[in-house]
Structures are given as structure tokens and as C-alpha cells.
Design an enzyme around this catalytic site. Structure first.
Site, PDB file in Angstrom:
ATOM      1  N   GLY A  96       0.785  -1.222   0.000  1.00 43.65           N
ATOM      2  CA  GLY A  96       0.000   0.000   0.000  1.00 43.65           C
ATOM      3  C   GLY A  96       0.818   1.273   0.000  1.00 43.65           C
ATOM      4  CG  ASN A 124       0.150   1.236  -3.929  1.00 45.93           C
ATOM      5  OD1 ASN A 124      -0.767   0.528  -4.331  1.00 45.93           O
ATOM      6  ND2 ASN A 124       1.161   0.761  -3.229  1.00 45.93           N
ATOM      7  CG  HIS A 208      -0.888  -7.605  -5.483  1.00 44.81           C
ATOM      8  ND1 HIS A 208      -2.166  -7.147  -5.275  1.00 44.81           N
ATOM      9  CD2 HIS A 208      -0.047  -6.670  -4.962  1.00 44.81           C
ATOM     10  CE1 HIS A 208      -2.117  -5.986  -4.637  1.00 44.81           C
ATOM     11  NE2 HIS A 208      -0.843  -5.673  -4.439  1.00 44.81           N
TER      12      HIS A 208
END
Length: 242
Positions: A96, A124, A208
Site C-alpha cells: 500500500g 499505488n 499482484h
């Protein structure tokens, strides 16, 4: 008295022989010393110091959704060791994390005294639609702080989602080449090359990499890493394969 004189003469003879022996000893030792001096250079050298490579990144480095030993840094270290290189790869990824978060962590990772830092940040920022100018300022500050600390910097590039429109994509994608040129740091253009948008290489979220995807990332980036390890070693006058 004669007995004493006899022992005196005997002692004198023994002392003379001992003196001759001591004089000859260096000559006798010379071949062994010469042999030691003639050994192949490096035979008695200590093993090369392990190079420390830190990956300052986000979930792509942290290994979101997979086991720690399957993460990009762990698999990269294993590949380098298999190639005969003494390199420790530190996982400084935080899931994150944005470029701003990475900037906040620079002083912390410098505590590990890495020789090289691969900056893997920005994904991000793009997913959140952060102004590319802000991302570029943060990455620029990270590079400057690392360089000021005497650390070698490598840059791993990222690409913006294509649904954000051409203006955003152009502004964001150009960040990494501009920074690489400005600071003269090696750039790997796109960390997810060959993996992005391939369902077979990504987890269910489509963002991911799964273990198979990480394997592709490592295979693709390995030539970049080994080339720049050799350049780093050469800059320190070390052997080409640390």
C-alpha cells in the site's frame, strides 16, 4: 684441568657448528618462502564482502498474497546466489505504500547500511490517481537522500493504468526516464514487464503477481541486475563477480 680443557674445546666446536647451522637456516627456508610468495594471487584472500541490495518498494516487493520466500527480493537473492554472486537482498517493501510513504522511510532503511537501493515505487500513486508531478517530486527526493548518503541507486519503473486517459498516462510513464536521466541512475523500465494483465501470472485481484509471475519478473530483471552489479563492483575496483 686437562679434562676441563677438553670439554672447553668440545664446547667450542659445538658452538661453532651451531653458529654455522643458524647461519644456514635462512638459506634453507628460502625455497619455502619463495614458494609461498609465488602462490596464485587471491589464494589466501578473504572472501569478498557481501553486497547489500535493498528493495524500497510497495506490495510488489513486500510479496502481498504470497509466502515471504516467494517474494521478489527473496527470489532475486536466490537467483543471484545460484549465479555465484554474494549478494544479500533486503525486502523493504510495504504493501500500500506510495512514493510519499517511501520518502518517509528512507532514513529508516539507511540504518541497514545498504550498498545499493532499488527504488520500486509509484504503482499505488497511479492507482490512486495522484498527480504525477507529486510522485516525481517524491521519487526525486528519495534519490537525492540516498545519493547524499553515498548509496548507489537503481530505479524500477512503473506504468499508469491505461483507463486514466492519455494525458495522465504520458505524464506518469515519463517520470522514470526523466529521473534516470537527471540523476544518471540505471533504469529498469517496467517491473511488471511480461506479467501485467496476464491472468496466469497474477493473483485473483489482477494486480499482484502470483509465484509464477514473480519467477517471470526475476528472470526478466536478472540481466539488468547482474550488469549493474558488475558496474558497481568495477566502480569499487572489486572483482567483476562479487
Amino acid at each position: 684441568m686437562r679434562l676441563g680443557n677438553g670439554y672447553g674445546r668440545f664446547a667450542a666446536v659445538v658452538n661453532s657448528l651451531l653458529l654455522l647451522l643458524f647461519c644456514l637456516m635462512p638459506v634453507c627456508l628460502m625455497p619455502a618462502q619463495a614458494q609461498t610468495a609465488g602462490q596464485t594471487p587471491g589464494q589466501n584472500d578473504k572472501p569478498a564482502k557481501s553486497i547489500s541490495l535493498a528493495v524500497l518498494g510497495d506490495s510488489l516487493a513486500a510479496g502481498f498474497g504470497i509466502k515471504p520466500e516467494q517474494s521478489f527480493p527473496a527470489r532475486l537473492e536466490a537467483a543471484l546466489k545460484a549465479d555465484g554472486r554474494t549478494v544479500t537482498v533486503l525486502n523493504d517493501g510495504v504493501s500500500g505504500d506510495t512514493s510519499a510513504g517511501g520518502l518517509d522511510r528512507v532514513d529508516w532503511i539507511l540504518g541497514d547500511k545498504p550498498d545499493i537501493v532499488m527504488v520500486e515505487l509509484g504503482a499505488n500513486d497511479a492507482l490512486r490517481g495522484i498527480d504525477p508531478a507529486s510522485t516525481e517530486r517524491n521519487l526525486s527526493a528519495i534519490i537525492e537522500k540516498l545519493k547524499a548518503a553515498g548509496v548507489t541507486v537503481w530505479l524500477a519503473g512503473m506504468m499508469a493504468p491505461r483507463n486514466f486517459g492519455p494525458d495522465y498516462v504520458t505524464a506518469f510513464d515519463g517520470i522514470y526516464r526523466r529521473l534516470a536521466d537527471k540523476y544518471q541512475v540505471p533504469l529498469y523500465p517496467f517491473l511488471l514487464e511480461g506479467v501485467a494483465q496476464d491472468p496466469a501470472l497474477n493473483q485473483a485481484d489482477g494486480l499482484h503477481p502470483n509465484p509464477q509471475g514473480v519467477a517471470v519478473i526475476v528472470r526478466n530483471i536478472l540481466p539488468f541486475v547482474t550488469k549493474n552489479l558488475d558496474l558497481y563492483a568495477a566502480s569499487l575496483h572489486r572483482p567483476a563477480r562479487p
